[in-house]
Design a protein around this motif. Structure first.
Motif, PDB file in Angstrom:
ATOM      1  N   PHE A   1       0.916  -1.270   0.016  1.00 26.56           N
ATOM      2  CA  PHE A   1       0.174  -0.005   0.042  1.00 26.56           C
ATOM      3  C   PHE A   1       0.827   1.224  -0.064  1.00 26.56           C
ATOM      4  CE2 PHE A   1      -2.262   3.460   2.131  1.00 26.56           C
ATOM      5  CZ  PHE A   1      -3.146   3.666   1.346  1.00 26.56           C
ATOM      6  N   LEU A   2       1.970   1.300   0.893  1.00 28.79           N
ATOM      7  CA  LEU A   2       2.751   2.497   0.854  1.00 28.79           C
ATOM      8  C   LEU A   2       3.418   2.651  -0.601  1.00 28.79           C
ATOM      9  CD1 LEU A   2       4.438   1.839   4.313  1.00 28.79           C
ATOM     10  CD2 LEU A   2       2.538   3.534   3.566  1.00 28.79           C
ATOM     11  N   ARG A   3       3.641   1.485  -1.316  1.00 30.20           N
ATOM     12  CA  ARG A   3       4.200   1.627  -2.659  1.00 30.20           C
ATOM     13  C   ARG A   3       3.293   2.270  -3.380  1.00 30.20           C
ATOM     14  NH1 ARG A   3       8.967  -0.759  -3.324  1.00 30.20           N
ATOM     15  NH2 ARG A   3       9.760  -2.345  -2.010  1.00 30.20           N
ATOM     16  N   ARG A   4       1.934   1.919  -3.467  1.00 30.19           N
ATOM     17  CA  ARG A   4       1.097   2.264  -4.294  1.00 30.19           C
ATOM     18  C   ARG A   4       0.559   3.757  -4.206  1.00 30.19           C
ATOM     19  NH1 ARG A   4      -1.058  -2.846  -3.688  1.00 30.19           N
ATOM     20  NH2 ARG A   4      -2.513  -2.472  -2.389  1.00 30.19           N
ATOM     21  N   GLY A   5       0.501   3.890  -2.865  1.00 31.40           N
ATOM     22  CA  GLY A   5       0.046   5.150  -2.343  1.00 31.40           C
ATOM     23  C   GLY A   5      -1.556   5.416  -2.229  1.00 31.40           C
ATOM     24  N   GLY A   6      -2.171   6.329  -1.940  1.00 26.60           N
ATOM     25  CA  GLY A   6      -3.590   6.449  -1.773  1.00 26.60           C
ATOM     26  C   GLY A   6      -4.240   7.044  -3.017  1.00 26.60           C
ATOM     27  N   ARG A   7      -5.640   7.439  -2.776  1.00 24.00           N
ATOM     28  CA  ARG A   7      -6.240   8.118  -3.995  1.00 24.00           C
ATOM     29  C   ARG A   7      -5.583   9.416  -4.123  1.00 24.00           C
ATOM     30  NH1 ARG A   7     -10.473   5.633  -1.116  1.00 24.00           N
ATOM     31  NH2 ARG A   7     -10.711   7.586   0.215  1.00 24.00           N
TER      32      ARG A   7
END
Length: 679
Positions: free
Chosen positions: A50-56
């Protein structure tokens, strides 16, 4: 009696960050982490992903790493390493041209002298360094040519210093002899300080005295000798990597030219000694690396060193952003470097990711098990289950927020909890809470409740109720290899967690048993099922699963049995009388007979049965239809995205009429979604 103050206070130092920044969105992070955990990731890896992809609305580590790599490529593609040599060659050519013009115009000059000078200029070596060296004793006739030649020595000196001390090239432009003397004195004192430090004989007083005298040369404002050495060594190592990046001819030219710096070989000797001291004190710096520059924009020595420093910073940031080394934490990110290289917005995104990681660790959503591994905590499971229930409710209602699952069981007993009244509620008012809300509202608006209180609709609270009927629910989920192969693994887990959350939060009197059946069957807690990796063993042991379900029903003789079966294949294995697993494909008649026998036993126990058929296999459809008819059950063939809504809706429908309150007719709901419902 009043408590006496102990003199202590509860304030603590501020921990940094923007105090006005909005709180991080843990709900989004938890949803994403939960999805990945259900797909087979460990919670630690899921958090990292999740930290790699990031948020919206924010960049992740991969986005920042991509920008770091792009800037690195841009620096290499724009520049080349011979900027200083080009600038010196241009100054030299201009000086020689000006001198030739002066010789041609000077009619009073002796012809022999003119011829000799012209011969000197005509026979200058091709090497820039050799030409500059040969002209060191030349008696320039042109004032303009003499100034160009002096600028060559001045430029070399400033570039050499700019390599070691950022900003020197601009600061020493048009430097006087006094400026040069101050530099020589600073270098001498600096080398003496570093020599003492290398022998362990220096003190903070030595450093303070040095900075008081020469602090203007060090805008980094180091606070001790180690910080000073770190700053100097990083730039000196970058300067060395720049030399390593040049061709052999370029390095030879530069070394020869460096002796002309400021017209003082002593400067170069001091810089050589400085480099030696720094390399001895910081051998861990990259002194041997090099880069391939392919651009057209020439870099001076100082600018080139700065670019190499930037590249070193970018390489360090790339390593930090990768988070692939042992013990990696988001706190390792150097936000100052990130802001310097990519801008303040990137640092803000990284800081948010840091806060998010820390919040996930501190919030109680992740906990460490006895073996040291991170796991989703019960708190996280509840949060994730509530999110799945909201999704289920929106699918059942056809419109987000139209209905809430808390209305189920509205005709039952009071649970002791209250909530704000909503349109369509039939639960009784909680008079005490309603009047209290009205009084508090009047006081907040500056009124006096003693003069009377008028109720508003927003004041009303109603009592929550729970259904009186108790149910023993067995959810059987297929865990054969085809479930994982065909992408049904995560929807199956989401369904189980949504149903588990509904029963634990709204139907606490019901008892849910989660049963997985692959080659054999097994009862599982929800956290075990959520973390279950995909299984690739062949076998669909519905017989064993039904055995466990009937055992669960018999433990609750006064409860209504509810049997929910999610499968994508016919039974292909069963338990032998001795407990061994028998497998055969196509299904052996005995395997089917064993499964049918246990299904009949569930029917005799009064179980209300629903099959959820996944896939379009005609053989499976015929088998499931015949099984459902034997026990007067129903068959649902949902799409994967609607599996959770289908199972929850079936549970509510088979449980009690009150359970359907607010959802409309069950059959109509399925029919409206294109599902075939039969019995």
């Amino acid at each position: 009696m009043a408590r006496r103050s102990t003199g202590r206070h509860r304030y603590t130092p501020y921990g940094g960050g923007d105090p006005l920044a909005p709180p991080v969105d843990l709900a989004e992070a938890l949803d994403s982490i939960g999805e990945d955990v259900m797909a087979g990731y460990s919670p630690e890896r899921a958090m990292r992903e999740f930290l790699r992809r990031g948020g919206r609305d924010r960049e992740g580590l991969d986005d920042l790493a991509r920008r770091v790599a792009e800037k690195r490529r841009e620096l290499l593609s724009q520049h080349n390493m011979d900027g200083t040599l080009q600038e010196i060659r241009e100054l030299l050519d201009h000086a020689v041209m000006s001198e030739r013009g002066q010789l041609a115009r000077d009619v009073e000059m002796d012809d022999a002298d003119r011829a000799f000078r012209e011969m000197q200029l005509d026979n200058l070596p091709q090497s820039t360094a050799a030409a500059v060296s040969e002209l060191s004793d030349y008696d320039w006739q042109s004032r303009e040519a003499r100034e160009d030649y002096e600028r060559i020595k001045d430029l070399l000196g400033r570039e050499m210093l700019d390599q070691r001390f950022a900003g020197m090239k601009q600061a020493l432009e048009n430097a006087t002899d006094e400026d040069r003397e101050a530099i020589n004195e600073m270098l001498t004192d600096l080398n003496e300080l570093l020599d003492k430090h290398g022998r362990g004989e220096d003190s903070q007083e030595d450093f303070d005295e040095f900075m008081a005298k020469h602090g203007d040369f060090f805008p980094e404002n180091p606070q001790n000798v180690d910080e000073l050495i770190d700053a100097l060594a990083q730039r000196a190592a970058a300067a060395q990597r720049m030399l390593n990046s040049m061709s052999r001819e370029q390095r030879q030219e530069l070394m020869a030219l460096s002796q002309q710096a400021f017209g003082s070989p002593a400067l170069m000797e001091q810089l050589v000694q400085l480099d030696a001291n720094l390399q001895a004190l910081r051998p861990g710096e990259d002194w041997s690396g090099s880069e391939r520059f392919d651009g057209e924009q020439g870099l001076g020595l100082g600018d080139g060193t700065g670019v190499l420093q930037d590249i070193a910073d970018l390489d360090e940031l790339a390593d930090q952003l990768s988070q692939t080394y042992d013990g990696a934490r988001m706190d390792d990110l150097d936000l100052d470097k990130l802001a310097r290289q990519l801008g303040p917005e990137a640092a803000v995104d990284a800081r948010t990711l840091q806060r998010l990681e820390q919040a996930l660790r501190d919030s109680g959503y992740l906990k460490r098990s006895s073996d040291g591994q991170l796991k989703l905590s019960p708190k996280a499971m509840r949060q994730l289950g509530r999110a799945l229930l909201r999704d289920v409710a929106s699918r059942m209602s056809g419109r987000q927020g139209q209905r809430d699952l808390r209305q189920s069981g509205a005709a039952g007993e009071r649970s002791g909890a209250t909530r704000a009244w909503e349109f369509g509620d039939t639960e009784p008012w909680d008079v005490t809470r309603t009047v209290t809300n009205a009084v508090q509202r009047v006081v907040a608006d500056g009124g006096d409740p003693r003069t009377g209180v008028r109720l508003h609709i927003d004041d009303v609270e109603v009592t929550e109720t729970e259904a009186r009927t108790q149910a023993a629910v067995a959810l059987l989920v297929d865990t054969s290899f085809s479930m994982a192969m065909d992408g049904r693994w995560v929807p199956m887990k989401r369904t189980a967690l949504a149903l588990h959350t509904l029963i634990r939060s709204r139907f606490r009197g019901d008892d849910l048993q989660l049963i997985t059946f692959g080659r054999y069957a097994q009862s599982m807690d929800i956290d075990q099922l959520t973390a279950l990796d995909a299984r690739w063993d062949k076998g669909t042991n519905l017989h064993h699963g039904l055995l466990l379900a009937n055992r669960h029903f018999r433990k609750h003789p006064n409860a209504q049995p509810v049997l929910l079966i999610v499968t994508d294949g016919e039974p292909t294995s069963h338990l032998e009388p001795g407990g061994e697993v028998y497998f055969e494909y196509p299904p052996h008649p005995l395997t089917v007979a064993y499964a049918v026998r246990e299904l009949d036993n569930a029917g005799r126990l009064g179980a209300q049965t629903t099959f959820f058929r996944l896939g379009d296999d005609p053989g499976l459809a015929r088998f499931i239809d015949s099984m459902a008819r034997r026990v007067d059950g129903r068959v649902v063939s949902p799409e994967l995205d609607d599996l959770g809504a289908a199972v929850v809706g079936s549970y509510l429908g088979s449980r009690s009429p009150a359970g359907l309150s607010g959802y409309g007719h069950y059959g109509d709901w399925f029919g409206g979604r294109g599902f075939w419902v039969g019995s």
